[in-house]
Design an enzyme around this catalytic site. Sequence first.
Site, PDB file in Angstrom:
ATOM      1  N   ARG A  59     -28.264 -13.100  -9.867  1.00 44.90           N
ATOM      2  CA  ARG A  59     -26.796 -13.082 -10.083  1.00 44.90           C
ATOM      3  C   ARG A  59     -26.235 -11.702  -8.717  1.00 44.90           C
ATOM      4  O   ARG A  59     -25.479 -11.927  -8.533  1.00 44.90           O
ATOM      5  CB  ARG A  59     -26.690 -12.890 -11.487  1.00 44.90           C
ATOM      6  CG  ARG A  59     -25.124 -12.483 -11.597  1.00 44.90           C
ATOM      7  CD  ARG A  59     -24.583 -12.694 -12.675  1.00 44.90           C
ATOM      8  NE  ARG A  59     -25.060 -12.056 -14.427  1.00 44.90           N
ATOM      9  CZ  ARG A  59     -25.404 -11.090 -14.665  1.00 44.90           C
ATOM     10  NH1 ARG A  59     -24.614 -10.576 -14.219  1.00 44.90           N
ATOM     11  NH2 ARG A  59     -26.170 -10.769 -15.215  1.00 44.90           N
ATOM     12  N   TYR A 112      -4.549 -26.808  -4.024  1.00 44.04           N
ATOM     13  CA  TYR A 112      -5.608 -27.761  -5.222  1.00 44.04           C
ATOM     14  C   TYR A 112      -5.400 -26.633  -6.486  1.00 44.04           C
ATOM     15  O   TYR A 112      -5.443 -26.632  -7.091  1.00 44.04           O
ATOM     16  CB  TYR A 112      -6.883 -27.457  -4.780  1.00 44.04           C
ATOM     17  CG  TYR A 112      -7.532 -27.829  -5.839  1.00 44.04           C
ATOM     18  CD1 TYR A 112      -8.182 -29.230  -5.690  1.00 44.04           C
ATOM     19  CD2 TYR A 112      -8.249 -27.418  -6.320  1.00 44.04           C
ATOM     20  CE1 TYR A 112      -9.425 -29.589  -6.798  1.00 44.04           C
ATOM     21  CE2 TYR A 112      -9.742 -27.448  -7.162  1.00 44.04           C
ATOM     22  CZ  TYR A 112      -9.687 -29.126  -7.410  1.00 44.04           C
ATOM     23  OH  TYR A 112     -10.417 -29.748  -8.567  1.00 44.04           O
ATOM     24  N   ASP A 186      -7.200 -20.408   1.920  1.00 46.04           N
ATOM     25  CA  ASP A 186      -7.916 -21.211   1.541  1.00 46.04           C
ATOM     26  C   ASP A 186      -8.280 -22.053   2.278  1.00 46.04           C
ATOM     27  O   ASP A 186      -7.348 -22.783   3.023  1.00 46.04           O
ATOM     28  CB  ASP A 186      -7.686 -22.585   0.271  1.00 46.04           C
ATOM     29  CG  ASP A 186      -8.675 -22.764  -0.497  1.00 46.04           C
ATOM     30  OD1 ASP A 186      -9.895 -23.308   0.727  1.00 46.04           O
ATOM     31  OD2 ASP A 186      -9.043 -23.117  -1.588  1.00 46.04           O
ATOM     32  N   LYS A 211     -17.207 -28.771  -0.162  1.00 40.97           N
ATOM     33  CA  LYS A 211     -16.375 -29.657   1.215  1.00 40.97           C
ATOM     34  C   LYS A 211     -17.520 -29.898   2.286  1.00 40.97           C
ATOM     35  O   LYS A 211     -18.196 -30.625   2.715  1.00 40.97           O
ATOM     36  CB  LYS A 211     -15.604 -29.341   1.137  1.00 40.97           C
ATOM     37  CG  LYS A 211     -14.522 -29.588  -0.541  1.00 40.97           C
ATOM     38  CD  LYS A 211     -14.311 -30.748  -1.130  1.00 40.97           C
ATOM     39  CE  LYS A 211     -14.023 -30.601  -2.505  1.00 40.97           C
ATOM     40  NZ  LYS A 211     -14.364 -29.696  -3.271  1.00 40.97           N
TER      41      LYS A 211
END
Length: 398
Positions: A59, A112, A186, A211
């Site tokens: 993590r 989005y 973004d 993507k």
Amino acid sequence: MSTNKNHGFATRQIHAGTQKASNGPLCAPIYQTSTFRFDTVEQGGARFAGEEQGYIYTRLGNPTQLLVEEKLASLENGEAALATASGMGAISSALWTALRAGDEIVADDTLYGCTYALFNHGLTRFDVKTNFVDMSDPARIEKYLTPKTKVVYFETPCNPTLKIINIEEVSRIAHAYNPEIIVMVDNTFCSPYLQRPLDLGADVVLHSATKYLNGHGDVIAGVVVSNQAFISECRMFGLKDMTGAVLSPFDAFLLARGLKTLDIRMERHSNNAEKIAAFLKEHPSVATVYYPGFEDFPNHAVAKKQMQRFGGMIAVELKADRQKTAACLNKLQLCAIAVSLGDAETLVEHPATMTHSTYTAEELKGAGISEGLIRISAGLENPEDIIADLKEVLDLLV
Ligand code: 4LM
């Protein structure tokens, strides 16, 4: 790192971040481990205290994540990057890092759907207010900048209307008002091959690596790219303590593999979209085509300046009503009816009921997302085959 800043984009997408590993593998091994052994108790303590470099727990960092992070930092011309478990993980980790209760965000009004929901429904619970403004004219943000503004946030091209926002101008105006404001962009629709917001004055770049960066439709991932100080805080606070949105080593491996062909894929996506958009523009069933490559598209000159090509995304409005449009799209054979984008397969979706269903009818209207808008992510197939598939169903509406 076996590459340097002077190497070209293709060389860096392949080689950046590659470390020497035992047995000399050409491809980086997958460090599929949650934790790392310390030689001694003292060493573990020293690593936690930041007195000794080295891995602790996945993590907080992992060599396979690092491979992706070094590639993206290099490709976006940033100092450092942080890999996350999704695009939303990247966005939320970055925002949790930047914001405190009482702060304000100025965001573009076309985002989005889940990003919009995070601003509109999520952060409001923690006393963070977002002022939404159409940034297609950057001067409009001036009215909304206040001493409380911590973040200016936008996508360009926007999802799903492909509206273009001038990165350099928005960054300049925000920083002139207050140099401490963090401008976040973004860059999902472009990838660093087409557009590099940090070079244009932005402070943080975010990606849904699900993507174009991965490009093969088989991974959910995200990335934050910025300066070293922001990424360190994002890693040790935003990601470690707040979201826990950690990218798995296996998905990091797949993402690093996808990145090796990013430039070639973006060229092909851009070529295909150019041809599909030109076909759609001439088809009698089509009312409007949204594609930044058209000379009459709003802010085309800005797109031309800040993007290397116009990308693989197109939106289209048909003349038929919504029911007829749906019935026609249901007959597509090659193109898949699916959300997401940037995959090898051409994907077609309906934003109002799918990716942007988090907007109310009124908010959709405000953001210029019409009821009938269809979004197309041009895949990597032969363009004539995609066009033939689209033509067959659109001809039914003539
Ligand atoms: C979609 N998009 O549009 P993860 N930023 C942008 C995005 O388009 C997305 C995310 C972040 C779509 C998903 C279904 C500009 C996602 C969020 O899905 O969390 O990796 O990215 O079709």
